[in-house]
Design a protein around this motif. Structure first.
Motif, short mmCIF file in Angstrom:
data_model
loop_
_atom_site.label_atom_id
_atom_site.label_comp_id
_atom_site.label_asym_id
_atom_site.label_seq_id
_atom_site.Cartn_x
_atom_site.Cartn_y
_atom_site.Cartn_z
N GLU A 184 44.30 49.33 46.48
CA GLU A 184 44.80 48.57 47.62
C GLU A 184 44.53 49.38 48.90
N GLU A 244 39.02 42.15 40.00
CA GLU A 244 39.96 42.30 38.89
C GLU A 244 39.26 42.09 37.55
N ASP A 294 46.25 50.96 51.16
CA ASP A 294 46.90 52.26 51.38
C ASP A 294 46.15 53.38 50.66
N THR A 337 41.38 43.86 52.02
CA THR A 337 42.66 43.71 51.33
C THR A 337 42.64 44.24 49.90
N VAL A 338 41.46 44.55 49.37
CA VAL A 338 41.36 45.01 47.98
C VAL A 338 40.06 45.78 47.81
N ARG A 377 38.80 39.40 45.37
CA ARG A 377 39.80 39.94 44.45
C ARG A 377 39.62 39.45 43.00
N GLU A 423 40.39 38.92 49.97
CA GLU A 423 40.99 38.12 48.90
C GLU A 423 39.94 37.24 48.20
#
Length: 389
Positions: free
Chosen positions: A114, A97, A116, A131-132, A93, A90
Motif C-alpha cells: 500500500e 492481487e 505507506d 493506491t496499490v 488492484r 484501483e
C-alpha cells in the motif's frame, strides 16, 4: 563429441553457448556483428520475477540465481538487487492481487504493498494517484552488455569458438544440419537459431515459418536527478524506470505495436516518446525539469501468445518436429535479457539430456497456423486477464 553451431551473439545466443560449453559440448558461436551489438546492447536491463504466467515465474528463479552467482564470482559484472516496485491505481488492484497470489505460489519473493509502505521503500518517489503496488526485494537490474561479454569471455576460456563478423547466408536442416557463411559451410550435429529479431528470417532459410515479429521499443537516459528509486514500473502510465550508476534514470517502454524490419528501422527515439516520458518522470519525482542525455530505439520480438519459442520447431503447424537437429531460442517478447540464463539452460538440457523445455515455450504448441497476429507489449496489464475486467 556433439558439435553445435549457435547463430546469434546477443545474450540469448551467448547464454546458450555458455551452458553448452559447461556440458563439454563443442560449440561455435556465429555473429554477423559483435557480442551484444544489437538488441542486447539496447535493453533496459530489468531483472524481475513479477511476470504474468507461472511457467515464466518459475523460470526466473533460475535466472535470478544465475545473475547473483555470476555477480559474486566475477568482478566484471554486477547484479544490482535494488528491488522492483510496480505502481497502480484501483483499476490495477484486481490484477495485482491475482498476480501476487500466483507469483508467490510459483516461488517468487513478492508482496502487495500500500502507499505507506511504498513511501518507505522509495522515499523520493511521488505517489500521486497511486493506491496499490507490488514489490519484490529480490528483483533488480544489471547491464546487459557487460553480462553478455562477461559470459562470453568465460565461455571462450572454456573452449567456445567465437566467430564475430560472420554472416550466415543459408541454413540446412537435415540429419546432419549445416550453416553456410560467406567464408564457407559449417557441418554440425545441432544448429541453434538465437538471433533475436532476425531469427524468423534465418529459420526461413531452413524452410521453417517461425511465428515471430520484430517490433520497436524505446528508451532514454536522463541527466542526474540526485535520487535513488531502484526499479519502478508504473502500470497505469505504462513506463518503467531505474537508477543508473551516475544517479540518472534509464526510462523505457515506448513500444510500437507494429512489425518492424530489423534491417531498416528507426534507431532514434520519437519526439512524442521523449516528451511523454519526461513529463511522467518529472511528475513521479516531483522534479521541475529532467534533462535527456541519450535516447534510442531497439527491437523486441513478439509471438502470438507472448511466450518464447524455445526448442525444436515444427515444419508445419500442429506437426511434430523432425529429428533434424534444428533448434530455436527466440521470441522473448522484450524480456530476453533477464530470461537468457533460463533459456540457455533449457536448450542445453534439450541437447544433452533430451529434456524438453516447459510446454508453454515449445514451438510445437500451436495446433493451427497462427497466421498474422497482433503484437502485444509484455509489461502492460491491459487485456491480460479478461475474467478480472
Amino acid at each position: 563429441m556433439t558439435r553445435v553451431t549457435v547463430i546469434g551473439g546477443g545474450c540469448i545466443g551467448v547464454s546458450v553457448a555458455s551452458h553448452l560449453v559447461e556440458r563439454d559440448i563443442d560449440v561455435r558461436l556465429l555473429d554477423k556483428g559483435y557480442a551484444a551489438g544489437e538488441t542486447t546492447g539496447k535493453a533496459g536491463g530489468l531483472i524481475f520475477s513479477q511476470l504474468h504466467e507461472p511457467a515464466d515465474v518459475r523460470a526466473m528463479a533460475y535466472s535470478l540465481e544465475f545473475f547473483r552467482s555470476l555477480s559474486e564470482r566475477d568482478n566484471h559484472f554486477t547484479f544490482h538487487e535494488s528491488g522492483f516496485l510496480r505502481l497502480g491505481t484501483e483499476a490495477e488492484r484486481p490484477v495485482f492481487e491475482h498476480e501476487v497470489a500466483m507469483q508467490r505460489e510459483a516461488g517468487a519473493d513478492v508482496r502487495l504493498v500500500e502507499p505507506d509502505e511504498m513511501g518507505m521503500i522509495y522515499p523520493s518517489l511521488s505517489l500521486d494517484g497511486v493506491t496499490v503496488g507490488t514489490y519484490s526485494p529480490s528483483d533488480g537490474y544489471a547491464d546487459p552488455h557487460t553480462f553478455t561479454t562477461t559470459l562470453l569471455a568465460d565461455a571462450e576460456a572454456n573452449g567456445l569458438e567465437y566467430r564475430p563478423g560472420t554472416r550466415v547466408i543459408d541454413v540446412t536442416a537435415s540429419e546432419s544440419p549445416s550453416v553456410t557463411t560467406e567464408e564457407g559451410t559449417i557441418e554440425s550435429d545441432v544448429v541453434v537459431i538465437a538471433a533475436g529479431p532476425w531469427s524468423h528470417r534465418l529459420a526461413a532459410l531452413a524452410d521453417v515459418d517461425l511465428p515471430a515479429k520484430p517490433y520497436r521499443a524505446q528508451a532514454l537516459v536522463t541527466a542526474p536527478v540526485g535520487v535513488d528509486v531502484g526499479t519502478v514500473y508504473d502500470a497505469h502510465e505504462g513506463v518503467y524506470f531505474r537508477t543508473t550508476q551516475d544517479t540518472g534514470l534509464l526510462v523505457g517502454d515506448g513500444t510500437e505495436e507494429v512489425e518492424a524490419d530489423p534491417d531498416d528501422y528507426s534507431r532514434r527515439a520519437d519526439f512524442d516518446f521523449l516528451a511523454t516520458m519526461s513529463e511522467t518522470i518529472e511528475r513521479r519525482l516531483s522534479a521541475a525539469d529532467v534533462g535527456v542525455q541519450n535516447a534510442w530505439a531497439g527491437l523486441c520480438t513478439a509471438t502470438p501468445d507472448c511466450f518464447p519459442l524455445v526448442g525444436r520447431p515444427p515444419f508445419e503447424s500442429g506437426a511434430e518436429p523432425r529429428p533434424d537437429g534444428l533448434l530455436v531460442a527466440a521470441g522473448l517478447q522484450g524480456h530476453g535479457f533477464m530470461r537468457s540464463p533460463a533459456v540457455g539452460r533449457a536448450i542445453a538440457e534439450l541437447i544433452c539430456d533430451d529434456r524438453p523445455p516447459v510446454a508453454e515455450w515449445r514451438p510445437t504448441r500451436f495446433d493451427d497456423d497462427p497466421g498474422d497476429f497482433e503484437i502485444e507489449e509484455m509489461l502492460t496489464l491491459e487485456g491480460k486477464y479478461h475474467n478480472l475486467e
